[in-house]
Enzyme design. Structure first.
Site, PDB file in Angstrom:
ATOM      1  N   GLY A   1       0.970  -1.398   0.203  1.00 26.87           N
ATOM      2  CA  GLY A   1       0.006   0.095  -0.051  1.00 26.87           C
ATOM      3  C   GLY A   1       0.913   1.208  -0.272  1.00 26.87           C
ATOM      4  O   GLY A   1       2.346   1.043   0.398  1.00 26.87           O
TER       5      GLY A   1
ATOM      6  N   GLY B   1       0.469  -4.988   0.879  1.00 21.46           N
ATOM      7  CA  GLY B   1      -0.935  -4.161   0.955  1.00 21.46           C
ATOM      8  C   GLY B   1      -0.347  -5.548  -1.062  1.00 21.46           C
ATOM      9  O   GLY B   1      -1.338  -6.168  -1.114  1.00 21.46           O
TER      10      GLY B   1
ATOM     11  N   GLU C   1       6.658  -4.878   7.844  1.00 24.04           N
ATOM     12  CA  GLU C   1       5.704  -3.357   8.104  1.00 24.04           C
ATOM     13  C   GLU C   1       6.597  -3.370   9.483  1.00 24.04           C
ATOM     14  O   GLU C   1       6.253  -2.128  10.292  1.00 24.04           O
ATOM     15  CB  GLU C   1       4.624  -3.908   8.442  1.00 24.04           C
ATOM     16  CG  GLU C   1       4.131  -4.070   7.244  1.00 24.04           C
ATOM     17  CD  GLU C   1       3.820  -5.822   6.113  1.00 24.04           C
ATOM     18  OE1 GLU C   1       3.030  -5.607   4.833  1.00 24.04           O
ATOM     19  OE2 GLU C   1       4.464  -6.242   6.597  1.00 24.04           O
TER      20      GLU C   1
ATOM     21  N   ASP D   1      -0.298  -7.088   7.838  1.00 23.13           N
ATOM     22  CA  ASP D   1      -1.746  -7.106   8.357  1.00 23.13           C
ATOM     23  C   ASP D   1      -2.263  -7.963   7.090  1.00 23.13           C
ATOM     24  O   ASP D   1      -1.888  -8.900   6.581  1.00 23.13           O
ATOM     25  CB  ASP D   1      -2.161  -5.362   8.566  1.00 23.13           C
ATOM     26  CG  ASP D   1      -2.037  -4.574   7.395  1.00 23.13           C
ATOM     27  OD1 ASP D   1      -0.658  -4.365   7.225  1.00 23.13           O
ATOM     28  OD2 ASP D   1      -2.792  -3.736   6.974  1.00 23.13           O
TER      29      ASP D   1
END
Length: 385
Positions: A71, A120, A143, A151
């Site tokens: 992302g 992402g 991350e 996530d």
């Protein structure tokens, strides 16, 4: 910090070929990192395709040398700091909703993962029924190094890997190549990058037939897949040490166990794991360990809802500011010297970690709501370990 309002055009492309619908990430200069607009466009199209009688299959791919580096965290950070933390919550709400749709999609999704796939990017590809990698594929979930945590459903798909490999990947940000991904079950097939166009063309042609199903797709993919390429010099040779160390109950115990091993087994990958963990956010490390351990016993929707709560607590900054400090140090100023608070693992207590998992106490905040969907789009394939 200045925010660019210039709109990028054609960040994601959509093509129709017979019964195939193609979604093509098109930000090659930005390693196809996902922006909010791209996520919304993909979500809208996928919802349309799912119930369209003329659509048989989805192909997900990317232009350029990367599949998707994740992302666009830098953009999300900029909008949060210039406005309100809820801007970030809106971004992640859409992203996790997209991941859930892909993970429960009624029609087969073929992800052609050629190049870097991180964060992402893993969220939109690891939930696909067919996860095809190449000799150019590099996978990582780094991350924790920027004060976030893996996530996008990582607590679901990483927790399904053999033994404690998921803990190793999420806590250290270690990279896997395409062969290693196939070996451990993250990928379903390995195809040489030079053969991807032929594979895609064969699927297009087959989709024009009246008889087109999972067996047809599988036969085509198997035709182009490389056999006998399972790696023996990467993950399998490390698995004994990974299981010994990363099965420990706490991050402190994991790190201590690795340091004990390095004293008698001086291998570079172990030293890299230690160094990575020592420079990452102590809070993020503890959050991920708790998240993946919870995820082993949970369904995909439960994992995503929990991850959304943690993300919102991070962006709200009432418990910790590590996400903002990590973005500053690694993505904005790029001094690569984040000052984590707390600075040591032993200073991150259980109550602090536990507070990230609660719903946000804000009148305007809403938890992530995912519709009940009966089908999981793929079973995680058995590993070759």
């Amino acid at each position: 910090m200045a925010i660019s309002l210039e709109r990028e055009l054609n960040q994601v492309l959509f093509e129709e070929v017979f019964g195939v619908r193609k979604i093509i990430l098109n930000r090659p200069k930005k390693l196809n990192s996902l922006k909010h607009e791209m996520i919304c466009q993909m979500l809208k199209k996928l919802e349309l395709y799912e119930n369209h009688p003329a659509v048989n299959l989805i192909i997900l791919k990317a232009n350029g040398n990367a599949f998707c580096a994740g992302g666009d965290v830098k953009a999300a950070f900029s909008f949060i700091t210039a406005g309100h933390w809820s801007f970030g919550a809106s971004f992640y709400r859409k992203q996790l909703t997209l991941d859930y749709l892909l993970g429960t999609y009624k029609k087969p999704v073929v992800a052609l993962i050629n190049g870097i796939v991180m964060g992402g990017g893993a969220g939109i590809s690891m939930h696909a029924r067919f996860r095809i990698v190449t000799e150019k594929t590099i996978f990582a979930m780094p991350e924790v190094s920027i004060g976030l945590f893996p996530d996008v459903g990582a607590s679901h798909f990483l927790s399904r890997l053999p033994c404690f490999l998921g803990e190793y990947l999420g806590l250290t940000g270690a990279r896997l190549d395409g062969k290693a991904m196939l070996t451990c079950g993250l990928a379903t097939h390995f195809v040489l990058s030079k053969d991807l166009a032929s594979l895609e063309n064969a699927i297009d042609i087959a989709a024009s037939s009246n008889v087109f199903n999972i067996s047809t797709i599988l036969a085509i993919v198997n035709k182009y897949s490389q056999k006998g390429i399972l790696t023996l010099d990467n993950i399998p040779s490390r698995l004994e040490t990974i299981n010994k160390c990363f099965s420990r109950e706490t991050v402190e115990e994991i790190l201590s166990s690795l340091e004990g091993v390095i004293s008698t087994k001086a291998e570079k990958w172990i030293l890299d794991a230690i160094n990575s963990m020592k420079t990452s956010s102590p809070t993020s490390l503890k959050l991920f360990l708790r998240s993946i351990r919870d995820g082993r016993a949970q369904k995909l929707d439960q994992c995503l809802i929990r991850e959304f709560n943690i993300l919102c607590q991070m962006m709200r900054r009432t418990i910790s500011e590590d996400f903002f400090e990590g973005c500053r140090a690694m993505l904005i100023d790029k001094d690569k010297n984040p000052h984590w608070v707390p600075s040591k693992l032993e200073l991150v207590n259980e109550d602090m970690v536990h507070n990230f998992f609660f719903n946000v106490e804000d009148e305007e905040w809403e938890p992530l709501k995912l519709p009940s969907r009966s089908n999981l789009s793929y079973p995680m394939l058995s590993s070759r370990l």
